[in-house]
Design an enzyme around this catalytic site. Structure first.
Site, PDB file in Angstrom:
ATOM      1  CB  THR A 160      -0.971  -0.006   1.199  1.00 46.32           C
ATOM      2  OG1 THR A 160      -0.242  -0.209   2.404  1.00 46.32           O
ATOM      3  CG2 THR A 160      -2.013  -1.106   1.036  1.00 46.32           C
ATOM      4  CE  LYS A 186       0.496  -3.386   3.406  1.00 46.54           C
ATOM      5  NZ  LYS A 186      -0.182  -2.379   4.342  1.00 46.54           N
ATOM      6  CB  THR A 197       2.476  -6.236  13.373  1.00 46.07           C
ATOM      7  OG1 THR A 197       2.350  -4.878  12.979  1.00 46.07           O
ATOM      8  CG2 THR A 197       3.836  -6.737  12.956  1.00 46.07           C
ATOM      9  CD  GLU A 278       2.328   5.333   6.391  1.00 44.51           C
ATOM     10  OE1 GLU A 278       1.547   4.731   5.632  1.00 44.51           O
ATOM     11  OE2 GLU A 278       1.943   5.998   7.377  1.00 44.51           O
ATOM     12  CG  ASN A 401      -0.526   8.421   7.725  1.00 50.90           C
ATOM     13  OD1 ASN A 401      -1.161   7.395   7.524  1.00 50.90           O
ATOM     14  ND2 ASN A 401       0.771   8.424   7.991  1.00 50.90           N
ATOM     15  CB  SER A 406      -6.963  12.532  -1.432  1.00 53.93           C
ATOM     16  OG  SER A 406      -5.665  12.690  -0.904  1.00 53.93           O
TER      17      SER A 406
END
Length: 406
Positions: A160, A186, A197, A278, A401, A406
């Site tokens: 993702t 992932k 997790t 991230e 995030n 979007s």
């Protein structure tokens, strides 16, 4: 969303060995993403056994609940794992249950497997109905293209916000014969384990009973995937599935070397998830020793690893040891201000409740400029210890995030 490759990423995806008795395929179903693969299928030969661990989130997805209901059953049939990215099928009510049932039925019909041996996972946005017809419409293509060598395409299909596919393997010799283990995972954000997790799939050609494999998966998971955190948020979809096909004919029951090889693969994948946190620019190892109990050490380590103040200081390359002290104090586990010591790498920062006489700020600053950072806290209370792996918290995490849907 196309993100730059993490600066902590490995140079390339590893060359994973073929796992006899396991075949893989990937396809582009357009669940959310256009122009990229987003669904993968693994099919396992008859005689394979399955083990797994799953999130304990109270809002876990329909996929997780279905896998939990199936994982403890013994069967001589083969098995299948089908995973989509782009939509987590979580918080979708009975519609989510229907999507899982439809996918399991389609895979069962195409492979000849019982529906009870089809395991599903979904990852992505929460609260949007899964357009499962896009997935079922690709099952025929997936089955037709199954290949023992297609582990990398499978790993890419489940990404993702990941910036690189994550794979790891190990080989071990048992009684003069080689047993292989290979897997992929992932995970990048919403990573704070509570039983398992992210999404993790590991395969071996070893021969082992389901209950014995489950015991190994549960214990090794506790020391690997359950010891990482990116942002303190536990996913609704966390799943780890491991399959043992038995195709090598080598019985690994009770062999420590096999368990050690498993742990190598689990840790490698867990660390890669943190390295792809991230917005991450730092890979951080938190060692807590000298605690009253191991459980206390883990509590302290997670308090440090999950602290936004600690993580932002690391992002800013600021050796702010006061934030470590804060995190220890708030954790709720036993601590004594006047006994604890703190090290950044080999640099003694604090001892006996105060900054160390030998500490120089420039030494701390130099260490914080490194990509891999070790922080060690000695509580001076006992023999309890724990290690947790995390990353820093940067502006990029907010950007990713804020724009996620979007």
């Amino acid at each position: 969303m196309t993100l730059p490759r993490s600066p902590l990423a490995p140079e390339h995806f590893p060359d994973l060995p073929m796992i006899k008795g396991a075949r893989f395929a990937a396809a582009a179903a357009g669940v959310k993403y256009q122009g990229r693969t987003d669904v993968m299928l693994a099919v396992l030969d008859p005689g394979s056994v399955m083990a797994g661990v799953f999130t304990r989130s109270a809002t876990r997805s329909s996929n997780v609940l279905d896998c939990q209901a199936k994982i403890g059953a013994d069967s001589d049939a083969g098995a299948a794992i089908i995973v989509n990215s782009g939509n987590s099928n979580a918080f979708t009510g009975k519609a989510g249950d229907g999507s899982v049932a439809a996918i399991c039925q389609a895979v069962a019909e195409a492979t000849g497997l019982p529906e009870a041996r089809v395991f599903t996972s979904s990852t992505g946005v929460i609260g949007e109905r899964l357009p499962h017809d896009r997935i079922t419409g690709k099952v025929g293509e997936l089955v037709a293209t199954l290949d023992e060598t297609a582990l990398k395409p499978a790993a890419e299909a489940i990404m993702t916000t990941d910036t690189f596919p994550k794979g790891a393997s190990a080989a071990v010799e048992i009684d003069g014969q080689t047993v292989n283990i290979a897997g992929f995972a992932k995970g990048s954000g919403m990573v704070a384990p509570d039983m398992a997790t992210m999404l993790v799939y590991i395969f071996t050609d070893a021969k082992i009973a389901r209950a014995d494999l489950q015991a190994l998966v549960s214990s090794i998971n506790a020391r690997s995937f359950n010891c990482i955190t990116v942002d303190s948020d536990t996913s609704t979809s966390d799943t780890l599935l491991m399959a043992a096909t038995g195709a090598s004919g080598v019985d690994v029951t009770g062999h420590d070397a096999f368990a050690e090889a498993m742990e190598t693969v689990f840790l490698d994948l867990a660390h890669q998830v943190v390295r792809d946190g991230e917005g991450a620019t730092k890979f951080v190892t938190i060692n807590v020793i000298g605690a009253a109990h191991d459980s206390d050490a883990r509590t302290h380590a997670l308090a440090i690893a999950n602290s936004p103040l600690v993580k932002t200081a690391i992002a800013g390359e600021d050796p702010n040891w006061g934030r470590i002290v804060m995190a220890i104090g708030k954790s709720g586990a036993a601590a004594d201000r006047d006994l604890l010591s703190i090290r950044f790498g080999d640099v003694l920062v604090a001892e006996s409740g105060w900054v160390a006489d030998s500490y120089r700020e420039e030494d701390g600053v130099a260490l914080m400029k490194e990509q891999d950072i070790d922080i060690t806290v000695d509580l001076g209370l006992g023999q309890g210890r724990s290690t947790v792996w995390t990353c820093d918290l940067t502006h990029q995490y907010i950007s990713i995030n804020a724009d996620y849907r979007s």
